[in-house]
Motif scaffolding. Sequence first.
Motif, mmCIF file in Angstrom:
data_model
loop_
_atom_site.group_PDB
_atom_site.id
_atom_site.type_symbol
_atom_site.label_atom_id
_atom_site.label_comp_id
_atom_site.label_asym_id
_atom_site.label_seq_id
_atom_site.Cartn_x
_atom_site.Cartn_y
_atom_site.Cartn_z
ATOM 1 N N TYR A 536 0.830 -1.193 0.000
ATOM 2 C CA TYR A 536 0.000 0.000 0.000
ATOM 3 C C TYR A 536 0.871 1.251 0.000
ATOM 4 C CZ TYR A 536 -4.236 -2.683 0.976
ATOM 5 O OH TYR A 536 -5.306 -3.542 0.886
ATOM 6 N N THR A 565 -3.710 3.241 -1.240
ATOM 7 C CA THR A 565 -3.911 2.563 -2.524
ATOM 8 C C THR A 565 -2.898 1.439 -2.661
ATOM 9 O OG1 THR A 565 -4.614 4.645 -3.524
ATOM 10 C CG2 THR A 565 -4.010 2.858 -5.011
ATOM 11 N N GLN A 566 -3.386 0.274 -3.070
ATOM 12 C CA GLN A 566 -2.477 -0.854 -3.279
ATOM 13 C C GLN A 566 -1.848 -0.753 -4.657
ATOM 14 O OE1 GLN A 566 -4.147 -4.843 -3.155
ATOM 15 N NE2 GLN A 566 -2.322 -5.596 -2.123
ATOM 16 N N SER A 567 -0.553 -1.009 -4.716
ATOM 17 C CA SER A 567 0.138 -0.926 -6.003
ATOM 18 C C SER A 567 1.178 -2.027 -6.105
ATOM 19 C CB SER A 567 0.812 0.437 -6.167
ATOM 20 O OG SER A 567 1.855 0.589 -5.218
ATOM 21 N N LYS A 568 1.397 -2.435 -7.348
ATOM 22 C CA LYS A 568 2.488 -3.377 -7.657
ATOM 23 C C LYS A 568 3.423 -2.646 -8.605
ATOM 24 C CE LYS A 568 1.544 -7.656 -8.685
ATOM 25 N NZ LYS A 568 1.081 -8.862 -9.444
ATOM 26 N N GLN A 569 4.697 -2.593 -8.263
ATOM 27 C CA GLN A 569 5.595 -1.813 -9.100
ATOM 28 C C GLN A 569 6.985 -2.431 -9.160
ATOM 29 O OE1 GLN A 569 6.570 2.126 -7.358
ATOM 30 N NE2 GLN A 569 5.223 1.540 -5.668
ATOM 31 N N LYS A 591 4.271 0.468 -13.098
ATOM 32 C CA LYS A 591 3.455 0.547 -11.891
ATOM 33 C C LYS A 591 1.995 0.237 -12.209
ATOM 34 C CE LYS A 591 2.690 3.738 -8.007
ATOM 35 N NZ LYS A 591 3.074 5.063 -7.462
ATOM 36 N N ARG A 592 1.417 -0.656 -11.403
ATOM 37 C CA ARG A 592 -0.010 -0.976 -11.503
ATOM 38 C C ARG A 592 -0.683 -0.555 -10.200
ATOM 39 N NH1 ARG A 592 -3.218 -4.466 -14.516
ATOM 40 N NH2 ARG A 592 -1.359 -5.230 -15.589
ATOM 41 N N ILE A 593 -1.653 0.356 -10.295
ATOM 42 C CA ILE A 593 -2.379 0.844 -9.128
ATOM 43 C C ILE A 593 -3.776 0.229 -9.153
ATOM 44 C CG2 ILE A 593 -3.220 2.869 -7.885
ATOM 45 C CD1 ILE A 593 -1.135 4.525 -9.279
ATOM 46 N N TYR A 594 -4.191 -0.361 -8.017
ATOM 47 C CA TYR A 594 -5.462 -1.077 -7.952
ATOM 48 C C TYR A 594 -6.568 -0.184 -7.403
ATOM 49 C CZ TYR A 594 -2.810 -5.307 -8.858
ATOM 50 O OH TYR A 594 -2.003 -6.258 -9.430
ATOM 51 N N SER A 615 -7.678 -1.727 -12.407
ATOM 52 C CA SER A 615 -6.347 -1.175 -12.131
ATOM 53 C C SER A 615 -5.940 -0.255 -13.268
ATOM 54 C CB SER A 615 -5.315 -2.282 -11.949
ATOM 55 O OG SER A 615 -5.166 -3.037 -13.145
#
Length: 836
Positions: A536, A565-569, A591-594, A615
């Motif tokens: 997050y 906000t949860q993100s994968k980066q 970066k991917r923001i969900y 996302s």
Amino acid sequence: MIFIKHGNSKMINRHTYTIQTILFFLFFFSVTLVNSQVTRIRGIVYDKETKEPLPFVNIALDGTSIGTITGFDGSFFLETRVSAKKISASYIGYVKWDTIVLPGTYQKFEIYLQPETIEISEVVVKPGENPAHRILQNIIDRKELNDPTRVGSYKYEVYNKMELDVNNISESYKNQKVFNKFQFIFDYIDTSAVTGKTFLPIFITESLSDFYYQKQPKKQKEIIKASNISGVDDNSLTDFTGQMYLDFNLYDNFVPIMGLDMVSPIANFGLVYYKYYLIDSAFRDNHWCYHISFKPKRKQEPTFTGYFWVQDTTFAIQNYKISLADGVNINYVQNFVAEQAYVMIGDSVWFPKKQELFVDFVITNKEYGFFGRKTTSYDKIELYPIIQPGFFSKEVAQETVTKADALTYTPEQWQELRPDSLSKREQDIFVMVDSIQEVPLYNSIVDVINTIVTGYWVKDYIEIGPYYTLYSFNPIEGSRFKLGMRTSNKFSTKVMLTGHLAYGTKDQKLKYGLGLVYMFNKNPRRRAGFNYSMDYEQLGTTDYAFLSDNFLSSIFSRETNDKLTQSKQFSTFYEHEWFQGYSNTLSFLNKRIYSSETVPFMSIDENNDTTFAESLVTSEIKLNSRFAFNEKFVMGEFDRMSLGTNYPIINFNITTGIQGVFGSDYNYLKLNLSLEQRFPIHPIGDFRYIIDAGRIFGDAPYPFLQIHEGNQTYAFDDYAYNLMNYYEFISNQYVSLMIEHHFNGLFLNHIPLMRKLKWREIIETKILAGDLTTRSSDAIMFPPEANDLNIPYMEAGFGIENMFKFFRADAIWRLTYKDNPDILLFGVFVKMQIMF
């Protein structure tokens, strides 16, 4: 100044052995008394009949050139390596006093001078100009001629010696059981002639350098030829033992001491701040000189007390001794003494020959603290030397170079290099510091101190932390538990691996991160790395805000924060410093923001139907250019801490979003330019400004636009708008101005009931202008709380810093957008900071 609250600010968290040793002694050691080869004498001179202290009494070690005068309170002190058998005190109208001196010891005297009756003829005294004022004006008129830095170029060999001593801890503290294994160190105790406090030397360093100076264009270069640091064989600290980081010039109107600009006693406007007294005139080194004493006119202004000798022909300073005036608004410093002698080079230039500095640092109200000492000797002085083209760096004005073999000199070779031999006590410091490493308890204590300071607990090849993120809580995750780790310097000084795992009891999700940094070179800085994480984050905060998982962020939040906000980066970077002060960093980010219930990503299509995006994905390439002229750093193995610069710090960023790369959906271009500077405005304090401007081109959704930095905690953030909520304003073109003026106690120092607190005043304002020039019809809808900037956002306030020496508090008013929902119109924010 060191700001402590910022959870992710750059700081040196890989301490060398030296720093650990210093902290160890400062926390834990006490003192007894032992003699050394240096003779130390202090005392007070009184009138025998009135019992009043006598100022300006001549104190001399008979048969030597060593001497001083008593201050306005009748006190004096002397420290010398010169052997003498007698000390004398003489004053016009009094009988001369003398007594035996025991060389190599500490002695304290109370001297009572007997008034002497002298018959003289009638003397008529008429009002007129103070002769000291006339001499002072001559000094000021000739400052440009006498200032050594006015010489077009010069070079010299310089020897620097610095020492750190723990002082003034009680005998009962020494006898605690924890110190049973350290009793041997108390054999090295001595007593200061300046303060009368006993002290334990814990650290000593010395260096020998060649120093070069050129006036036009102004260039300085120091080549450190030899360095000797107790307990250290690391060149990373050697640069800071040299001349360039330790010098000040009395001919300047202001003299910087611990970050505070003090008024020089020979400043052009010295008469505004000081009272002057002509004490004596005499031949000194075959030059007729005047002896002038001075003291401040008012309390708690940034001034000195002391005296100087000035030659009557050139009106150049030949010698001076200055001490910090009582009540100066400076933290942790109880006493400061500087003494410098000059020597004539050729027939007109008076050049520094030797300088001695003494600082008495006080840590607690019980006066427990430490001494800092510095001795500098100048030799082989040459004016207008032949300097080959290309010798000075074209990129920087100040340069320090340490020779590769600087740490290889033997004790026998150092005996030849030093202008004065070390005393037995000074020699023993090296032995003591090496011996303390062999005590297991020492390493345990150092581990605790290192954990408190850096946030990480070191265990062999790994470091666990930061401890302030082990537990936190928020509405989305509930109770959050996090374990972070990284490799230690024992693992490698080239490669650092990082990682963390986190779990929330409410969302019941596992979060994680993994990273790597590889150092190609420390100076100039060349490094590369990557980071991959699933966690997050709070959009729209500064890099200097509390980390969202900092425990203090949970406590000091001013309202429930459900906007995480949860993100994968995945990110990677390469930093290339071309020279110290100018660098480029090239980075890539995917970066991917969900979307979430509290921060949904919704859009309305052509049929006015609402659609939800699970996302948003972007891929960015960013080029940062950073320039900070004359910026200096303290280097760690992987991190470094800036010591600042008086010049603007310039950052220029070009960021491009690339559609179709690793799932990216957007093309855009971001341009950003920022300038930041803090500089003195004598004598009313320090002025600081930050200008930030940017423009975003393309079809980026709002999470990738400029979400202006808000603050929903009660912790003051220098770089955020402290009364602005998260997501409150979003722009794609903007300009902002942040202004602060630090008065450094200019007003409060003159209020009798306030001056003892040593509080310091600040005024501030922040202004933001921007707008959203384009928004595509199918763009992600803004959050309901988001607004365009139709008129500038403004907030302003005033603050008090140096509260209880550790805190700053700011009262801030919101000046525009006062009708926005769920906002604060006024707030008080606090920050913890340590400053002199």
